[in-house]
Design an enzyme around this catalytic site. Sequence first.
Site, PDB file in Angstrom:
ATOM      1  CB  CYS A   1      -0.163   0.034   0.643  1.00  0.00           C
ATOM      2  SG  CYS A   1      -2.495   1.208   1.254  1.00  0.00           S
TER       3      CYS A   1
ATOM      4  CG  HIS B   1      -3.162  -3.002   3.810  1.00  0.00           C
ATOM      5  ND1 HIS B   1      -2.450  -2.717   4.533  1.00  0.00           N
ATOM      6  CD2 HIS B   1      -3.916  -2.306   3.189  1.00  0.00           C
ATOM      7  CE1 HIS B   1      -2.080  -1.327   3.840  1.00  0.00           C
ATOM      8  NE2 HIS B   1      -3.622  -1.169   3.335  1.00  0.00           N
TER       9      HIS B   1
ATOM     10  CD  GLU C   1      -0.273  -5.504   5.735  1.00  0.00           C
ATOM     11  OE1 GLU C   1       0.349  -5.758   4.811  1.00  0.00           O
ATOM     12  OE2 GLU C   1      -0.828  -4.067   6.064  1.00  0.00           O
TER      13      GLU C   1
END
Length: 199
Positions: A85, A180, A182
């Site tokens: 990002c 994302h 994560e």
Amino acid sequence: MIKVGVLALQGDVEEHVKATKIAIERLNVKGEVLEVKKIDDLLNVQALVIPGGESTTIGKLLVRRNMLENLIDRIKLGMPVFATCAGLILLAKNIKDRVVGVTGQPSIGVLDVEVIRNAFGRQRESFEIDLEVKGIGIIRAVFIRAPAITKVGDSVEVLARLNRYIVAVREGNILALAFHPEVTNDTRVHEFFIKEFVL
Ligand code: GLN
């Protein structure tokens, strides 16, 4: 023993630290994950994760802490980098904003792509979708005020697309995603980075 850094100036640092640690464990490799806040930290790691957050803030802090030039040199010399990002925005050679056009923000500028910040607009600021990522499979992709890639150079490999946009690429030692991984419990992208880029 591998030493992976997570750039820890701003953004979702904790999530990346956690996901990278789990990925290292799951791969059964010896390694540690370190937060990179200053130039000495950068010299101490062999690979770097650049998190999501606010690309203008991270860029300014890189300049203020005198890390930008060194980071550019390290990446050009082959240090593996995984960016999500805002991290993707910082790596891009060409940055535009959906509303204001060229941003002129400080950036690393080593990845041969054009990105548009906030490409998905206000209506769809944040959303999740299942996405096929080349080399990994179908993953749940979380987009948060995400950028999109609109052009890529010849040496860039496209790993995922969404509608008319490119949302994941690799070029040499760089892996970059508009979304994302994560923030989910799935660490396959982090494992992919370590396996394919670091080991
Ligand atoms: N829109 C942010 C930027 O331009 C990126 C958002 C994110 O990293 N989740 O930096």
